[in-house]
Design a protein around this motif. Sequence first.
Motif, PDB file in Angstrom:
ATOM      1  N   THR A  70      -7.170  -8.599   8.941  1.00 41.08           N
ATOM      2  CA  THR A  70      -7.946  -9.822   8.674  1.00 41.08           C
ATOM      3  C   THR A  70      -7.688 -10.383   7.278  1.00 41.08           C
ATOM      4  OG1 THR A  70      -9.829  -8.487   7.930  1.00 41.08           O
ATOM      5  CG2 THR A  70      -9.777  -9.116  10.256  1.00 41.08           C
ATOM      6  N   VAL A  71      -6.746  -9.764   6.557  1.00 43.44           N
ATOM      7  CA  VAL A  71      -6.430 -10.211   5.196  1.00 43.44           C
ATOM      8  C   VAL A  71      -5.527 -11.430   5.258  1.00 43.44           C
ATOM      9  CG1 VAL A  71      -5.381  -9.560   2.997  1.00 43.44           C
ATOM     10  CG2 VAL A  71      -6.641  -7.862   4.325  1.00 43.44           C
ATOM     11  N   SER A  72      -5.854 -12.443   4.506  1.00 43.79           N
ATOM     12  CA  SER A  72      -5.015 -13.637   4.482  1.00 43.79           C
ATOM     13  C   SER A  72      -3.713 -13.353   3.742  1.00 43.79           C
ATOM     14  CB  SER A  72      -5.750 -14.796   3.801  1.00 43.79           C
ATOM     15  OG  SER A  72      -5.877 -14.558   2.409  1.00 43.79           O
ATOM     16  N   THR A  73      -2.682 -14.076   4.114  1.00 39.75           N
ATOM     17  CA  THR A  73      -1.390 -13.918   3.449  1.00 39.75           C
ATOM     18  C   THR A  73      -1.491 -14.248   1.966  1.00 39.75           C
ATOM     19  OG1 THR A  73      -0.218 -14.462   5.500  1.00 39.75           O
ATOM     20  CG2 THR A  73       1.012 -14.682   3.439  1.00 39.75           C
ATOM     21  N   THR A  74      -2.307 -15.237   1.632  1.00 40.40           N
ATOM     22  CA  THR A  74      -2.485 -15.627   0.227  1.00 40.40           C
ATOM     23  C   THR A  74      -3.100 -14.497  -0.582  1.00 40.40           C
ATOM     24  OG1 THR A  74      -2.764 -17.952   0.828  1.00 40.40           O
ATOM     25  CG2 THR A  74      -3.588 -17.268  -1.330  1.00 40.40           C
ATOM     26  N   ALA A  75      -4.146 -13.862  -0.043  1.00 40.16           N
ATOM     27  CA  ALA A  75      -4.812 -12.766  -0.756  1.00 40.16           C
ATOM     28  C   ALA A  75      -3.866 -11.583  -0.917  1.00 40.16           C
ATOM     29  CB  ALA A  75      -6.076 -12.349  -0.007  1.00 40.16           C
ATOM     30  N   LEU A  76      -3.139 -11.252   0.139  1.00 34.83           N
ATOM     31  CA  LEU A  76      -2.223 -10.105   0.086  1.00 34.83           C
ATOM     32  C   LEU A  76      -1.118 -10.355  -0.940  1.00 34.83           C
ATOM     33  CD1 LEU A  76      -1.924  -7.379   1.686  1.00 34.83           C
ATOM     34  CD2 LEU A  76      -0.131  -8.531   2.998  1.00 34.83           C
ATOM     35  N   THR A  77      -0.593 -11.564  -0.954  1.00 38.99           N
ATOM     36  CA  THR A  77       0.477 -11.900  -1.891  1.00 38.99           C
ATOM     37  C   THR A  77      -0.024 -11.891  -3.331  1.00 38.99           C
ATOM     38  OG1 THR A  77       1.529 -13.264  -0.183  1.00 38.99           O
ATOM     39  CG2 THR A  77       2.230 -13.609  -2.460  1.00 38.99           C
ATOM     40  N   THR A 138     -10.110  -2.330   1.800  1.00 39.56           N
ATOM     41  CA  THR A 138      -9.263  -1.133   1.745  1.00 39.56           C
ATOM     42  C   THR A 138      -7.792  -1.509   1.795  1.00 39.56           C
ATOM     43  OG1 THR A 138     -10.997   0.153   2.839  1.00 39.56           O
ATOM     44  CG2 THR A 138      -8.782   1.094   2.819  1.00 39.56           C
ATOM     45  N   VAL A 139      -7.459  -2.476   2.635  1.00 39.17           N
ATOM     46  CA  VAL A 139      -6.070  -2.940   2.725  1.00 39.17           C
ATOM     47  C   VAL A 139      -5.611  -3.487   1.379  1.00 39.17           C
ATOM     48  CG1 VAL A 139      -4.527  -4.647   3.759  1.00 39.17           C
ATOM     49  CG2 VAL A 139      -6.157  -3.423   5.194  1.00 39.17           C
ATOM     50  N   LEU A 140      -6.448  -4.268   0.729  1.00 37.20           N
ATOM     51  CA  LEU A 140      -6.074  -4.866  -0.551  1.00 37.20           C
ATOM     52  C   LEU A 140      -5.962  -3.820  -1.656  1.00 37.20           C
ATOM     53  CD1 LEU A 140      -8.215  -8.141  -0.466  1.00 37.20           C
ATOM     54  CD2 LEU A 140      -5.742  -7.927  -0.185  1.00 37.20           C
ATOM     55  N   ILE A 141      -6.856  -2.824  -1.650  1.00 35.72           N
ATOM     56  CA  ILE A 141      -6.768  -1.749  -2.643  1.00 35.72           C
ATOM     57  C   ILE A 141      -5.469  -0.962  -2.450  1.00 35.72           C
ATOM     58  CG2 ILE A 141      -7.769   0.461  -3.373  1.00 35.72           C
ATOM     59  CD1 ILE A 141     -10.527  -0.751  -2.778  1.00 35.72           C
ATOM     60  N   LEU A 162       4.765  -0.499   5.316  1.00 36.95           N
ATOM     61  CA  LEU A 162       4.760  -0.450   6.772  1.00 36.95           C
ATOM     62  C   LEU A 162       3.940   0.723   7.277  1.00 36.95           C
ATOM     63  CD1 LEU A 162       8.467  -1.348   7.658  1.00 36.95           C
ATOM     64  CD2 LEU A 162       6.455  -2.819   7.810  1.00 36.95           C
ATOM     65  N   ALA A 163       4.051   1.881   6.582  1.00 34.93           N
ATOM     66  CA  ALA A 163       3.286   3.058   6.985  1.00 34.93           C
ATOM     67  C   ALA A 163       1.783   2.807   6.837  1.00 34.93           C
ATOM     68  CB  ALA A 163       3.708   4.271   6.158  1.00 34.93           C
ATOM     69  N   LEU A 164       1.387   2.189   5.717  1.00 34.95           N
ATOM     70  CA  LEU A 164      -0.028   1.894   5.489  1.00 34.95           C
ATOM     71  C   LEU A 164      -0.571   0.964   6.574  1.00 34.95           C
ATOM     72  CD1 LEU A 164      -2.570   1.938   3.623  1.00 34.95           C
ATOM     73  CD2 LEU A 164      -1.625  -0.095   2.516  1.00 34.95           C
ATOM     74  N   TRP A 165       0.166  -0.082   6.874  1.00 33.43           N
ATOM     75  CA  TRP A 165      -0.294  -1.040   7.872  1.00 33.43           C
ATOM     76  C   TRP A 165      -0.296  -0.435   9.277  1.00 33.43           C
ATOM     77  CZ3 TRP A 165       3.473  -5.384   5.857  1.00 33.43           C
ATOM     78  CH2 TRP A 165       3.081  -5.746   4.559  1.00 33.43           C
ATOM     79  N   SER A 166       0.676   0.440   9.528  1.00 35.62           N
ATOM     80  CA  SER A 166       0.756   1.074  10.843  1.00 35.62           C
ATOM     81  C   SER A 166      -0.398   2.043  11.062  1.00 35.62           C
ATOM     82  CB  SER A 166       2.098   1.807  10.992  1.00 35.62           C
ATOM     83  OG  SER A 166       2.152   2.505  12.203  1.00 35.62           O
ATOM     84  N   VAL A 167      -0.657   2.904  10.065  1.00 35.33           N
ATOM     85  CA  VAL A 167      -1.729   3.893  10.184  1.00 35.33           C
ATOM     86  C   VAL A 167      -3.094   3.223  10.153  1.00 35.33           C
ATOM     87  CG1 VAL A 167      -2.836   5.871   9.079  1.00 35.33           C
ATOM     88  CG2 VAL A 167      -0.362   5.741   9.173  1.00 35.33           C
ATOM     89  N   GLY A 168      -3.277   2.335   9.190  1.00 34.50           N
ATOM     90  CA  GLY A 168      -4.602   1.770   8.973  1.00 34.50           C
ATOM     91  C   GLY A 168      -4.996   0.658   9.912  1.00 34.50           C
ATOM     92  N   LEU A 169      -3.996  -0.036  10.499  1.00 31.15           N
ATOM     93  CA  LEU A 169      -4.318  -1.200  11.320  1.00 31.15           C
ATOM     94  C   LEU A 169      -3.628  -1.194  12.678  1.00 31.15           C
ATOM     95  CD1 LEU A 169      -3.995  -3.845   8.473  1.00 31.15           C
ATOM     96  CD2 LEU A 169      -6.135  -3.077   9.511  1.00 31.15           C
ATOM     97  N   GLY A 170      -2.744  -0.212  12.878  1.00 23.79           N
ATOM     98  CA  GLY A 170      -2.046  -0.135  14.157  1.00 23.79           C
ATOM     99  C   GLY A 170      -1.014  -1.217  14.361  1.00 23.79           C
ATOM    100  N   LEU A 171      -0.502  -1.785  13.275  1.00 24.48           N
ATOM    101  CA  LEU A 171       0.475  -2.865  13.387  1.00 24.48           C
ATOM    102  C   LEU A 171       1.850  -2.313  13.750  1.00 24.48           C
ATOM    103  CD1 LEU A 171      -0.426  -5.126  10.324  1.00 24.48           C
ATOM    104  CD2 LEU A 171      -1.225  -5.296  12.683  1.00 24.48           C
ATOM    105  N   ASP A 172       2.556  -3.028  14.582  1.00 27.90           N
ATOM    106  CA  ASP A 172       3.918  -2.660  14.946  1.00 27.90           C
ATOM    107  C   ASP A 172       4.847  -2.916  13.759  1.00 27.90           C
ATOM    108  OD1 ASP A 172       6.706  -3.901  16.182  1.00 27.90           O
ATOM    109  OD2 ASP A 172       5.982  -2.118  17.239  1.00 27.90           O
ATOM    110  N   THR A 173       5.698  -1.941  13.446  1.00 35.46           N
ATOM    111  CA  THR A 173       6.538  -2.068  12.251  1.00 35.46           C
ATOM    112  C   THR A 173       7.545  -3.209  12.372  1.00 35.46           C
ATOM    113  OG1 THR A 173       8.004  -0.355  13.146  1.00 35.46           O
ATOM    114  CG2 THR A 173       6.302   0.362  11.618  1.00 35.46           C
ATOM    115  N   ALA A 174       8.060  -3.427  13.566  1.00 38.20           N
ATOM    116  CA  ALA A 174       9.030  -4.511  13.736  1.00 38.20           C
ATOM    117  C   ALA A 174       8.369  -5.875  13.507  1.00 38.20           C
ATOM    118  CB  ALA A 174       9.646  -4.448  15.124  1.00 38.20           C
ATOM    119  N   VAL A 175       7.153  -6.027  14.011  1.00 41.58           N
ATOM    120  CA  VAL A 175       6.426  -7.285  13.837  1.00 41.58           C
ATOM    121  C   VAL A 175       6.036  -7.480  12.370  1.00 41.58           C
ATOM    122  CG1 VAL A 175       4.323  -8.534  14.450  1.00 41.58           C
ATOM    123  CG2 VAL A 175       5.573  -7.257  16.201  1.00 41.58           C
TER     124      VAL A 175
END
Length: 253
Positions: A70-77, A138-141, A162-175
Amino acid sequence: MSEILLVLLAGAAAGVLNAFGGGGTFVALPALVAVGLSPVTANASSTIALVPGAVASGWVYRRELTPVGTVSTTALTTISVAGGGVGAGLLLALPAASFDAAVPWLLAFATVILAFGRRLSRALSTALGRQLSMSSRTVLIGQFLLAMYGGYFGGAVGIMMLALWSVGLGLDTAVSNPMRVTQLAAIYLSATALFLIASDALNAPLVLAGMLTGAVAGGFAGAHLARRLSAKLLRGIILTTAVTMTVLYFLRS
């Protein structure tokens, strides 16, 4: 001329590897040390040189960006930019000897993450019996800490993202790969701004220009090539490079 050719080829290889999934530091840093730069200056120079390649790859992927939870691209960047700057500041502020001693171990740590990170992610999810779901905070930290590491050293930071996003959010690494490339560019940009002002990277302009030129070509070509190769092959190429460079760096030390 032989040194310029070496860094040109190393820059191209690093740009390709970063477009594939990460690992450009494993090639760029040893090549710059081999032509006579100190490890700290080599690390700053490799970061500066890899920025255009990361931006070129990001441009290729610009229409394929997907949000991280749910993190915006702007905040993450924004967080990536801030963390990259802090990490670069630590590299310049801490004694050079501490970085010299840490480099082989940082390479080894990054290689282990590269080799076993996804297995550890799956094992953790299996042990918990569910997929983790990190909050936006947590994602931002986590992103800030990874960006700090990226600004300080950078080896395999894309894999760690990629590992953080995969473990914490279940995101596909290719996507998630296009977003990884974008965030790498953000980390490198803020670190580069500081390195250009406060490091010795500009004292070797021909070396820096050679690696930068190679990285741009490699980053652009690698992003296109990565779409045509299997994920397994890409991972094998990066891991082989990481292991080889880590062993060579320990032997040098």
